[in-house]
Design an enzyme around this catalytic site. Structure first.
Site, mmCIF file in Angstrom:
data_model
loop_
_atom_site.group_PDB
_atom_site.id
_atom_site.type_symbol
_atom_site.label_atom_id
_atom_site.label_comp_id
_atom_site.label_asym_id
_atom_site.label_seq_id
_atom_site.Cartn_x
_atom_site.Cartn_y
_atom_site.Cartn_z
ATOM 1 N N HIS A 38 -5.751 2.715 0.859
ATOM 2 C CA HIS A 38 -5.034 3.892 1.380
ATOM 3 C C HIS A 38 -5.806 4.612 2.486
ATOM 4 C CE1 HIS A 38 -2.727 3.080 -2.101
ATOM 5 N NE2 HIS A 38 -3.404 3.795 -2.970
ATOM 6 N N ASP B 68 0.906 -1.141 0.000
ATOM 7 C CA ASP B 68 0.000 0.000 0.000
ATOM 8 C C ASP B 68 0.944 1.190 0.000
ATOM 9 O OD1 ASP B 68 -1.452 2.271 0.855
ATOM 10 O OD2 ASP B 68 -3.044 0.943 1.528
ATOM 11 N N HIS B 69 1.131 1.825 -1.140
ATOM 12 C CA HIS B 69 2.253 2.757 -1.233
ATOM 13 C C HIS B 69 2.076 3.981 -0.328
ATOM 14 C CE1 HIS B 69 -0.179 5.027 -4.166
ATOM 15 N NE2 HIS B 69 0.633 6.032 -3.984
HETATM 16 C C1 BG6 Z 1 -3.176 4.618 -6.563
HETATM 17 C C2 BG6 Z 1 -4.502 4.646 -7.247
HETATM 18 O O1 BG6 Z 1 -3.112 3.568 -5.637
HETATM 19 O O2 BG6 Z 1 -2.984 5.850 -5.891
HETATM 20 C C3 BG6 Z 1 -4.587 5.815 -8.210
HETATM 21 O O3 BG6 Z 1 -4.675 3.441 -7.950
HETATM 22 C C4 BG6 Z 1 -4.270 7.107 -7.507
HETATM 23 O O4 BG6 Z 1 -5.870 5.898 -8.810
HETATM 24 C C5 BG6 Z 1 -2.964 6.970 -6.743
HETATM 25 O O5 BG6 Z 1 -4.154 8.118 -8.479
HETATM 26 C C6 BG6 Z 1 -2.693 8.192 -5.897
HETATM 27 O O6 BG6 Z 1 -1.409 8.082 -5.357
HETATM 28 P P1 BG6 Z 1 -0.574 9.349 -4.942
HETATM 29 O O7 BG6 Z 1 0.673 8.797 -4.360
HETATM 30 O O8 BG6 Z 1 -0.348 10.163 -6.201
HETATM 31 O O9 BG6 Z 1 -1.425 10.096 -3.966
#
Ligand code: BG6
Length: 502
Positions: free
Chosen positions: A248, A185-186
């Site tokens: 997230h 989950d980045h």
């Molecule tokens: C991803 C989603 O996990 O997170 C995307 O699949 C989204 O739809 C993205 O745009 C948002 O990530 P960040 O790091 O740009 O907030």
């Protein structure tokens, strides 16, 4: 202090010519290389379907990816050759049985005379429909039965609902132990998310008031200006609820709400997060209609430029019922949070790109400072996750002068506003942690399971009733109903200012 280096390993990326590899994984790996976090014998093995020889891969895939997406692109001239020498491209279709035997040979060759000790990371950066075949291929060819440690990294989405998540988990379970599975989950790799625990548990003045006695409500917003881009095919099936909330947003909520863990061990932190996810009050159909808002963007303007409606995007149905915006009011039924609403909100094509967590404190009795001196603003603690990384506290203070006017002031700390601060990206931290065997910033199975348990009833109610879409214009803060969700409780969203884009 010299950077701590993980064990050397072969780091395999399946899906090497895809978007994720290009935008996030290669740049992250390169940044780790530049910062000297990679042992000399570690190699990146990029597995992709398209036919490239080594030179073509390096020049046509790797180099453009780093040029466009690495935060250290300024170093490329001096460092690219050295980095590229550590990357090997392997062409194979995951449905071609011969491919696995060839891969096995390649891995053996790469391991011969190199100190990787048979350690391997398998990063499955392919669409989930291919996971089954890929894992079976690796198992059948005995690729996984190797000396050294084996770890698998799985991208989200982890399933489409509770049932499919369980199926996927069973599939992985047959081949890997839970300790070998790294579910990404980045958001957990983002600097300020890691900072939440420090802010909460290393500051004497926050923890005592972190509860329903002092906090009126919590807002968690992660909003974007981008639309669905090239990902219409995937997004049509996911929607914002599965794409952002199930993972997230609920992870952020769990980090904010959890009890102090007994230690910083992976299991201890996961246990506390799971307890929160288990305590989420499930939304019955009536609550979904009342406390869950969905939206889809129509055409509009982003940063002054016209953009098309979601239904006009590539690979999107002209009558699509997929939501690109979600707002929810959630209660955590435990001792600390009883009665405190958590409002969460996420959406595409909103006016700014911003992720923020806001704790609004309860109002004090206004016996001393009457309205004529200005309306008291609430105390806020704002954790800014992106694009600015920092935290600020909003207080009330007297405006200088002979009148007792009260104005809100901010104690503001911004970590990345200073020139020269270039925070590592989420994926850097996560790849590094996977190589050193730390699963703390990855999601455990129970967290996934509990998140789906909360999401499924909402998805079910939504699937049963056709929405009136589109219901917000691109460039607006979502549908009217999202604003009403708070207004009817006598509250309002704190929207990040457009100036954040500067
Ligand atoms: C991803 C989603 O996990 O997170 C995307 O699949 C989204 O739809 C993205 O745009 C948002 O990530 P960040 O790091 O740009 O907030």
């Amino acid at each position: 202090m010299a950077p701590f280096k993980p064990d050397p390993c072969l780091f395999l990326i399946f899906g090497a010519t895809g978007d994720l590899a290009r935008k996030k994984l290669f740049p992250a790996f390169y940044n780790l290389y530049i910062d000297n976090f990679l042992p000399a014998s570690t190699r990146l093995v990029a597995v992709g379907r398209r036919p490239y020889n080594q030179d073509a891969f390096r020049e046509q895939i790797l180099l453009p990816s780093l040029k466009t997406f690495s935060r250290r692109a300024d170093k490329l001239e001096q460092t690219f050759a050295g980095f590229a020498a550590r990357c090997v491209y392997f062409q194979s279709d995951i449905y071609d049985p011969q491919g696995y035997a060839r891969l096995k040979d390649l891995l053996r060759q790469l391991e011969e005379g190199r100190a990787t000790g048979g350690n391997r990371v398998y990063y499955l950066a392919v669409a989930p429909v291919h996971f089954g075949r890929l894992v079976a291929g690796l198992r059948e060819e005995n690729i996984l039965a190797n000396s050294g440690w084996q770890r698998v990294i799985i991208e989200k989405p982890f399933g489409h609902d509770l049932e499919s998540a369980r199926r996927l988990n069973r599939l992985l379970d047959q081949v890997f132990a839970e300790e070998e599975i790294y579910r990404i989950d980045h958001y957990l790799g983002k600097e300020m998310i890691q900072n939440i625990m420090v802010i909460r548990f290393a500051n004497a003045f926050f923890e005592p008031v972190w509860n329903n006695k002092y906090i009126d409500h919590v807002q968690i917003s992660s909003v974007e200006t981008v639309g669905v881009g090239e990902r219409g095919g995937y997004y049509e099936k996911a929607g914002a609820l599965r794409d952002m909330v199930q993972n997230h947003m609920l992870q952020l909520l769990a980090m904010i709400a959890m009890e102090p863990p007994s230690s910083l061990a992976t299991g201890a932190i996961r246990d506390e997060k799971v307890k929160i996810l288990r305590s989420l009050r499930s939304l019955n159909p009536e609550a979904v209609r009342r406390d869950a808002v969905r939206g889809q963007y129509g055409e509009g303007f982003i940063e002054g430029k016209p953009v098309v409606a979601y239904r006009q995007e590539k690979d999107v149905a002209a009558d699509s019922a997929t939501e690109t915006f979600v707002a929810l009011k959630i209660f955590i039924d435990n001792f600390r949070w009883a009665g405190v609403p958590f409002y969460i909100r996420t959406g595409k094509r909103l006016p700014v790109k911003s992720t923020e967590i806001i704790l609004q404190f309860k109002a004090l009795p206004e016996v001393l400072y009457f309205k004529e001196y200005g309306e008291l603003q609430p105390n806020l603690l704002v954790i800014r996750v992106q694009p600015y990384e920092g935290v600020f506290v909003q207080l009330n203070a007297k405006r200088p002068g002979n009148n007792n006017y009260i104005v809100p002031i901010r104690l503001d700390f911004c970590q990345n506003c200073e020139a020269g601060v270039n925070s590592p990206e989420a994926y850097e931290r996560l790849l590094y942690d996977a190589m050193r065997g730390d699963r703390t910033l990855f999601t455990g199975w129970e967290e996934v399971e509990q998140s789906w348990r909360f999401i499924d009833p909402i998805a079910k109610v939504w699937a049963a009733a056709a929405p009136l879409f589109p219901n917000y214009a691109a460039g607006q803060w979502g549908p009217e109903a999202a604003a009403s969700l708070l207004l009817k409780d006598g509250r309002r969203w704190w929207n990040a200012p457009a100036a954040q884009q500067e």
